[in-house]
Design a protein around this motif. Structure first.
Motif, short mmCIF file in Angstrom:
data_model
loop_
_atom_site.label_atom_id
_atom_site.label_comp_id
_atom_site.label_asym_id
_atom_site.label_seq_id
_atom_site.Cartn_x
_atom_site.Cartn_y
_atom_site.Cartn_z
N LEU A 161 -4.64 7.43 1.08
CA LEU A 161 -4.08 6.62 0.00
C LEU A 161 -2.61 6.93 -0.21
O LEU A 161 -1.76 6.04 -0.24
CB LEU A 161 -4.88 6.85 -1.29
CG LEU A 161 -4.35 6.19 -2.56
CD1 LEU A 161 -4.32 4.67 -2.41
CD2 LEU A 161 -5.21 6.60 -3.75
N LEU A 219 -5.39 -0.58 -13.19
CA LEU A 219 -4.83 -1.65 -12.36
C LEU A 219 -4.67 -2.89 -13.22
O LEU A 219 -5.59 -3.27 -13.95
CB LEU A 219 -5.79 -1.94 -11.20
CG LEU A 219 -5.39 -2.97 -10.18
CD1 LEU A 219 -4.15 -2.51 -9.42
CD2 LEU A 219 -6.52 -3.20 -9.21
N THR A 257 -6.17 0.18 4.30
CA THR A 257 -7.58 -0.18 4.33
C THR A 257 -8.43 0.70 3.42
O THR A 257 -9.63 0.83 3.63
CB THR A 257 -8.14 -0.09 5.77
OG1 THR A 257 -7.93 1.24 6.26
CG2 THR A 257 -7.46 -1.09 6.69
N GLN A 268 -10.64 1.92 0.21
CA GLN A 268 -11.67 1.23 -0.57
C GLN A 268 -11.21 1.04 -2.01
O GLN A 268 -10.76 1.99 -2.65
CB GLN A 268 -12.97 2.02 -0.54
CG GLN A 268 -13.59 2.10 0.83
CD GLN A 268 -14.85 2.93 0.81
OE1 GLN A 268 -15.57 2.97 -0.18
NE2 GLN A 268 -15.12 3.59 1.92
N LEU A 269 -11.35 -0.15 -2.51
CA LEU A 269 -10.90 -0.48 -3.86
C LEU A 269 -11.60 0.38 -4.91
O LEU A 269 -10.97 0.87 -5.84
CB LEU A 269 -11.13 -1.97 -4.14
CG LEU A 269 -10.67 -2.46 -5.51
CD1 LEU A 269 -9.19 -2.20 -5.72
CD2 LEU A 269 -10.98 -3.93 -5.67
N ARG A 270 -12.89 0.58 -4.78
CA ARG A 270 -13.64 1.38 -5.75
C ARG A 270 -13.05 2.78 -5.86
O ARG A 270 -12.88 3.32 -6.95
CB ARG A 270 -15.12 1.46 -5.34
CG ARG A 270 -15.97 2.37 -6.23
CD ARG A 270 -17.40 2.51 -5.71
NE ARG A 270 -17.50 3.01 -4.35
CZ ARG A 270 -17.40 4.29 -4.00
NH1 ARG A 270 -17.17 5.21 -4.91
NH2 ARG A 270 -17.53 4.65 -2.74
N LYS A 271 -12.72 3.36 -4.72
CA LYS A 271 -12.16 4.70 -4.72
C LYS A 271 -10.73 4.71 -5.27
O LYS A 271 -10.34 5.63 -5.98
CB LYS A 271 -12.19 5.29 -3.31
CG LYS A 271 -13.60 5.60 -2.84
CD LYS A 271 -13.58 6.19 -1.45
CE LYS A 271 -14.98 6.51 -0.97
NZ LYS A 271 -14.96 7.09 0.39
N LEU A 272 -9.95 3.68 -4.95
CA LEU A 272 -8.60 3.57 -5.50
C LEU A 272 -8.66 3.52 -7.02
O LEU A 272 -7.92 4.23 -7.70
CB LEU A 272 -7.90 2.31 -4.97
CG LEU A 272 -6.60 1.93 -5.68
CD1 LEU A 272 -5.55 3.03 -5.57
CD2 LEU A 272 -6.08 0.61 -5.17
N LEU A 273 -9.56 2.72 -7.56
CA LEU A 273 -9.70 2.62 -9.01
C LEU A 273 -10.13 3.95 -9.61
O LEU A 273 -9.66 4.33 -10.70
CB LEU A 273 -10.69 1.52 -9.38
CG LEU A 273 -10.25 0.09 -9.02
CD1 LEU A 273 -11.38 -0.89 -9.26
CD2 LEU A 273 -9.00 -0.30 -9.77
N THR A 310 -14.01 11.47 -4.77
CA THR A 310 -13.68 10.92 -3.46
C THR A 310 -13.43 12.10 -2.52
O THR A 310 -13.43 13.25 -2.95
CB THR A 310 -12.40 10.06 -3.51
OG1 THR A 310 -11.28 10.89 -3.80
CG2 THR A 310 -12.51 8.94 -4.53
N ILE A 345 1.91 1.86 -3.62
CA ILE A 345 0.78 2.39 -4.40
C ILE A 345 0.56 3.85 -4.06
O ILE A 345 0.37 4.68 -4.93
CB ILE A 345 -0.49 1.55 -4.15
CG1 ILE A 345 -0.30 0.15 -4.73
CG2 ILE A 345 -1.71 2.24 -4.76
CD1 ILE A 345 -1.38 -0.84 -4.32
N SER A 376 0.83 -1.20 0.00
CA SER A 376 0.00 0.00 0.00
C SER A 376 0.87 1.26 0.00
O SER A 376 0.50 2.27 -0.60
CB SER A 376 -0.96 0.00 1.20
OG SER A 376 -0.25 -0.09 2.41
#
Length: 74
Positions: free
Chosen positions: A43, A66, A49, A51-56, A35, A11, A8
């Motif tokens: 991030l 990704l 921890t 959220q994947l949706r927000k990371l994308l 976001t 990233i 993390s």
């Protein structure tokens, strides 16, 4: 360009680097990615921890995606 990011923190550092290269503030990125500023900060600081949706959404806003590959295949 493909980079292998496995933590993390890596990233987060990638997102920070690309955001800065594009001359975008955290607040601007949060707005484009829909976001919160806190999310972008967490991030970039490597919080594990997020959220994947927000990371994308953040990656997409920066023009990245990704990629998932099999690390055992050559």
């Amino acid at each position: 360009m493909t980079e292998k990011l496995t933590t993390s923190k890596e990233i987060g550092a990638f997102v920070r680097e690309k955001r800065r290269e594009q001359g975008v503030t955290q607040a601007q990125l949060a707005g484009v990615a829909n976001t919160g500023l806190r999310f972008v900060s967490d991030l970039e600081n490597g919080k594990g921890t997020v959220q994947l949706r927000k990371l994308l959404a953040v990656l997409d806003a920066l023009g990245y995606g990704l990629y998932i590959g099999n690390r055992w295949e050559k």
